[in-house]
Design a protein around this motif. Structure first.
Motif, PDB file in Angstrom:
ATOM      1  N   UNK A 376      17.984   1.737 -10.356  1.00 60.94           N
ATOM      2  CA  UNK A 376      17.873   1.919  -8.818  1.00 60.94           C
ATOM      3  C   UNK A 376      19.100   2.879  -8.313  1.00 60.94           C
ATOM      4  N   UNK A 377      20.197   2.870  -8.709  1.00 61.88           N
ATOM      5  CA  UNK A 377      21.064   4.126  -8.515  1.00 61.88           C
ATOM      6  C   UNK A 377      20.564   5.663  -8.614  1.00 61.88           C
ATOM      7  N   UNK A 378      20.144   5.677  -9.833  1.00 66.35           N
ATOM      8  CA  UNK A 378      19.617   6.901 -10.275  1.00 66.35           C
ATOM      9  C   UNK A 378      18.381   7.175  -9.088  1.00 66.35           C
ATOM     10  N   UNK A 379      17.477   6.417  -9.104  1.00 67.38           N
ATOM     11  CA  UNK A 379      16.197   6.703  -8.219  1.00 67.38           C
ATOM     12  C   UNK A 379      16.602   7.078  -6.891  1.00 67.38           C
ATOM     13  N   UNK A 380      17.439   6.365  -6.296  1.00 69.12           N
ATOM     14  CA  UNK A 380      18.066   6.534  -5.000  1.00 69.12           C
ATOM     15  C   UNK A 380      18.471   7.902  -5.009  1.00 69.12           C
ATOM     16  N   UNK A 434       3.024   9.123 -14.455  1.00 68.43           N
ATOM     17  CA  UNK A 434       3.507   7.836 -13.645  1.00 68.43           C
ATOM     18  C   UNK A 434       4.407   8.130 -12.417  1.00 68.43           C
ATOM     19  N   UNK A 435       4.010   7.498 -11.438  1.00 73.21           N
ATOM     20  CA  UNK A 435       4.661   7.806 -10.187  1.00 73.21           C
ATOM     21  C   UNK A 435       5.944   6.883 -10.220  1.00 73.21           C
ATOM     22  N   UNK A 436       7.375   7.632  -9.622  1.00 72.53           N
ATOM     23  CA  UNK A 436       8.494   7.178  -9.477  1.00 72.53           C
ATOM     24  C   UNK A 436       8.488   5.574  -9.216  1.00 72.53           C
ATOM     25  N   UNK A 451      14.006  10.807 -14.702  1.00 77.24           N
ATOM     26  CA  UNK A 451      14.510  10.922 -13.112  1.00 77.24           C
ATOM     27  C   UNK A 451      16.126  11.096 -13.213  1.00 77.24           C
ATOM     28  N   UNK A 452      16.794  10.861 -14.051  1.00 80.11           N
ATOM     29  CA  UNK A 452      18.221  11.053 -14.158  1.00 80.11           C
ATOM     30  C   UNK A 452      18.514  12.313 -14.371  1.00 80.11           C
ATOM     31  N   UNK A 453      17.773  13.180 -15.123  1.00 83.31           N
ATOM     32  CA  UNK A 453      17.869  14.457 -15.476  1.00 83.31           C
ATOM     33  C   UNK A 453      17.679  15.243 -14.032  1.00 83.31           C
ATOM     34  N   UNK A 454      16.644  14.968 -13.356  1.00 81.38           N
ATOM     35  CA  UNK A 454      16.314  15.314 -12.032  1.00 81.38           C
ATOM     36  C   UNK A 454      16.990  15.063 -10.936  1.00 81.38           C
ATOM     37  N   UNK A 455      17.621  14.091 -10.962  1.00 77.15           N
ATOM     38  CA  UNK A 455      18.550  13.649  -9.924  1.00 77.15           C
ATOM     39  C   UNK A 455      20.078  14.012 -10.258  1.00 77.15           C
ATOM     40  N   UNK A 456      20.420  14.287 -11.411  1.00 78.89           N
ATOM     41  CA  UNK A 456      21.703  14.876 -11.896  1.00 78.89           C
ATOM     42  C   UNK A 456      22.722  13.808 -12.177  1.00 78.89           C
TER      43      UNK A 456
END
Length: 845
Positions: A376-380, A434-436, A451-456
């Motif tokens: 959840x911290x990564x998706x946030x 797949x949707x996030x 998602x982690x790669x996209x979020x940084x």
């Protein structure tokens, strides 16, 4: 001549001043000597009475339930010098006072050093460190810090050396020293820790016990600093070897000797893991002496009623988990998100179980990997960067190591094949686009890594830190595995961080103390909330919406999993680490956050079951208890945002990026006259990885001109293109877009709607019924007519001849002169309208 007289007067003045100083010195020395003579050695027997009378007491949040009295049932047994192991005596001298047998009570160098430091700092913090001085300081004097008390300490130390032998002084020290909790004296310490008399202590056991008196709470074998106790024990052994008390062989053997401590005697303690933690805090802040004899009254945040139920549930499920899943231990933490106050803390299945290292507080252990509970911290972070819960990534087998090709083979001979990284999902399935939202709800690994790669990585770590994860401080230690729980956290930290989601993005740091008073009733500290926004409210609500979406998680967990509570809003996320070493679940309502863990203290693997089986039932059982006493609460729901203009991939469309709209009736390109309801969004089928359409640092910005410059592009794109080929998906080009425009919805084909009655200008009484007669014609038959007075909707007629009636006085916005409008729609939603004006008489306006 005059100069000679002045010199004589000056010499005479200096002589008088010297005589005055000498006289003052004699007087001061005499007074000091007289004062020293009056100092008597106090009575040793009064110490126990003072200790018990000023005992620190720790209560739950009500201030009525006594969790622990530091000196209730104090244990102390006097033993003579010859009944104490020589190892114990030598270990004590080695670590406390290596020159004990040479000095006369104080060491002059230490005396001078302490005096200079105290005068320089005015803190009076430095004192002698001899065993004799410690006997005087700890047994005969009060803890006040005054120069007179320090002088008394030194004087009494010298006097004590004159009236007692070294053996007697060392015996006093060993019989009176604090060894933790209610344990005073070497005999009780030996019995409590090892179940034997002090005369039978081994070298290793003696080294452990000798490590304790300077900080018995910090070094306690039942506390949270066992690693520091090991270091201090090794230091004791090292000093003993250097002083010749033991041989090199004895030293090495003692270092390797594994010692088991007996289970801690409960001594009437309640919520022991929590109380030990509180006591360590008190000692760190106020000092060991203040906690031992300061008479502190401590009101904690703990809800003992909930604590009892939590301990019972943890014990029950941990016992079952050991049989079913080879998981011997479990822990639980409950926090009020709106204050940060810790209401529940269960550090193990049984604090007093030595077999299972029960005294170890797993909720504070910052070396456990959280698995998917970290996601959840990564998706946030991704949502804060501009991605949406509807953003689509491909859940496909993907190579992420850029020094390897898409098949997992090193690109050069210098690359270790083991560095290639092609992870799988928990079920070994790959779902395609797949949707996030679904990826997080179902805890799917491949989308999470993307998602982690996209979020940084750094931004994700910063988010976690702001929310309360304190152990992930070095970004260079982690890679893309971080999102799968590759870092280390504590259960307390991660539960506290989840409480930020529960509190709509506002953090209240966890707190264990409500109030501390001294023996006089003076408040030394008191809880005061310091809320701080750390993530935007909308981001917190997005995560909560996903983690409480039972429909989204059902494909992975089922419709009635332990994460589901019928009729109640509860968000939750599980986590299972590699090789099944840790099972986590953290969840929350708006007013309660609950984290639970199951596993083994030695980090050994459990049976290969995900957290939903191992720890979720325990968590669910206690959450049910919580919900019984909580009012029915609902999470704040997100307001819908118009996403027109967002890139297709951010809106759940994976087929491509070039959009066009078609009229659903004619099948041709929509125009401005095409009804909104009939516009269909189409996208040219050109399937690519998300990195083809977005710059990961600016997802809502322009499409990258050279997406291949992104280091992950080729690896992600390769798996997507294979997926497209395997499914025979036909891709399109610009020529596949329709060329003709909607010819069904045109002005020419719009229906003609006429209000036949009432006629324009007609006057009515306000209470009379007005009948509206419609006449309509056009290329397509009418399907309905809507009626409005002064632009306010009155109603609809759906049956020919579409007549309508109303009473003016029943219309809220009626005036003297009014507009009646009829809007007709034909079968293909073309529309036409007609307006007439009517008046109302004898009606007050």
């Amino acid at each position: 001549m005059v100069g000679r007289k002045k010199r004589k007067r000056k010499a005479h003045f200096i002589k008088n001043m010297l005589l005055a100083f000498v006289s003052l010195g004699f007087v001061t020395t005499g007074i000091f000597a007289l004062w020293i003579a009056t100092i008597k050695i106090p009575d040793f027997d009064s110490f126990n009475e003072r200790r018990v009378a000023q005992s620190t007491k720790i209560y739950d949040r009500t201030g009525e339930v006594l969790l622990y009295d530091i000196h209730e049932n104090t244990k102390r047994t006097i033993v003579p010098f010859n009944e104490i192991s020589r190892f114990m005596k030598n270990a004590t001298v080695a670590i406390e006072d290596a020159e004990f047998y040479e000095h006369k009570g104080v060491k002059p160098k230490a005396f001078l050093r302490a005096t200079l430091v105290n005068l320089g700092t005015l803190t009076y913090s430095q004192g002698g460190s001899t065993i004799t001085q410690q006997v005087v300081k700890n047994i005969l004097l009060t803890p006040e810090k005054k120069i007179s008390r320090k002088l008394k300490e030194w004087v009494l130390s010298i006097k004590l050396e004159r009236v007692l032998s070294k053996e007697e002084i060392l015996t006093l020290y060993l019989n009176e020293s604090p060894y933790g909790g209610n344990i005073y004296g070497i005999e009780e310490a030996s019995l409590a820790f090892f179940g034997k008399s002090a005369r039978d202590l081994t070298l290793s056991e003696s080294a452990y016990i000798a490590s304790l008196p300077q900080a018995p709470t910090y070094y306690s074998p039942y506390g949270n600093n066992r690693d520091m106790l090991e270091k201090r024990k090794n230091l004791v052994l090292q000093r003993m070897r250097e002083l010749g008390f033991i041989s090199q062989d004895e030293y090495i053997a003692a270092l390797d000797n594994k010692i088991e401590f007996l289970p801690q005697d409960p001594y009437g303690i309640k919520a022991p893991h929590f109380v030990v933690w509180v006591r360590e805090y008190l000692v760190e802040k106020y000092g060991e002496k203040a906690v031992q004899e300061g008479g502190l009254k401590v009101i904690t945040t703990l809800d003992y009623k909930l604590q009892q139920k939590a301990e019972e549930i943890v014990k029950k499920f941990a016992d079952e988990n050991e049989e079913k899943f080879n998981a011997k231990n479990a822990g639980m933490v409950g926090i009020d998100p709106q204050t940060g106050q810790i209401l529940v803390m269960v550090g193990s299945r049984d604090y007093f179980s030595a077999e299972n290292e029960g005294n170890f507080n797993v909720t504070l252990a910052a070396n456990r990997q959280p698995g998917s509970a970290f996601k959840p911290f990564v998706y946030a972070t991704a949502f804060m960067r501009g991605y949406t819960p509807e953003t689509v990534v491909f859940d496909l087998q993907t190579q992420f190591q850029t020094t390897c090709d898409s098949e997992g083979k090193p690109l050069s001979s210098e690359v270790d094949p083991r560095d290639c990284y092609m992870p799988s999902n928990y079920d070994n399935l790959f779902r395609g686009p797949v949707m996030l939202r679904d990826a997080l709800a179902q805890s799917i690994n491949i989308p999470a890594i993307k998602t982690l790669y996209l979020a940084g990585l750094r931004d994700s770590l910063e988010t976690a830190q702001k929310m309360g994860i304190t152990s992930l401080s070095d970004p260079n230690r982690y890679g893309l595995t971080l999102v799968l729980g590759g870092g280390e956290v504590s259960l307390l930290d991660i539960t506290s961080a989840y409480s930020v989601f529960a509190n709509k993005g506002v953090r209240n740091a966890y707190e264990k103390i409500l109030r501390v008073e001294n023996k006089s009733g003076t408040v030394l500290e008191e809880f005061s909330p310091v809320p701080r926004r750390v993530i935007p409210e909308r981001i917190a609500l997005q995560i909560t919406d996903i983690l409480s979406d039972n429909v989204a998680r059902a494909p992975a967990f089922g419709e009635r999993s332990p994460l589901y509570f019928e009729g109640r809003d509860v968000a939750a996320k599980t986590g299972t680490t590699n090789e099944y070493r840790d099972a986590w679940i953290i969840g929350y309502t708006p007013s309660f956050a609950l984290g639970a863990w199951a596993g083994n203290n030695d980090n050994s693997s459990m049976e290969k079951k995900v957290a939903g089986f191992v720890v979720a039932p325990m968590w669910n059982t206690f959450m049910q208890e919580i919900l019984r006493d909580l009012p029915e609460e609902k999470f704040t729901r997100l307001k819908k945002i118009d996403e027109v203009g967002l890139k297709p991939v951010l809106r759940g469309i994976w087929q491509g990026n070039e959009l066009y709209f078609v009229d659903s009736i004619s099948g041709k390109l929509a125009t401005e006259r095409t009804p909104k309801e009939l516009k269909e969004e189409h996208v040219l089928t050109q399937v690519h990885t998300i990195l083809r359409w977005i710059d990961k640092k600016d997802p809502r910005g322009p499409i990258p001109e050279q997406p291949e410059n992104d280091s992950q592009f080729d690896l992600w794109e390769s798996s997507v293109r294979k997926w497209v080929e395997n499914r025979n998906i036909k891709e399109e080009a610009a020529g596949d877009i329709p060329k003709e425009y909607d010819d069904v919805h045109t002005e020419k084909l719009s229906p003609k709607v006429v209000v036949v009655s009432p006629a324009t200008g007609r006057v009515f009484d306000g209470n009379s019924k007005i009948a509206v007669v419609i006449e309509g014609r056009g290329a397509f038959p009418l399907s309905r007519v809507d009626f409005f007075v002064n632009e306010v909707f009155l109603g609809t007629s759906k049956t020919p001849p579409f007549n309508f009636a109303f009473v003016p006085s029943e219309v809220g916005n009626i005036k003297e002169t009014n507009q009646l409008k009829a809007v007709g729609y034909d079968s293909v939603l073309n529309k036409g309208s007609s307006v007439v004006i009517f008046k109302i008489k004898n009606t007050p306006f």
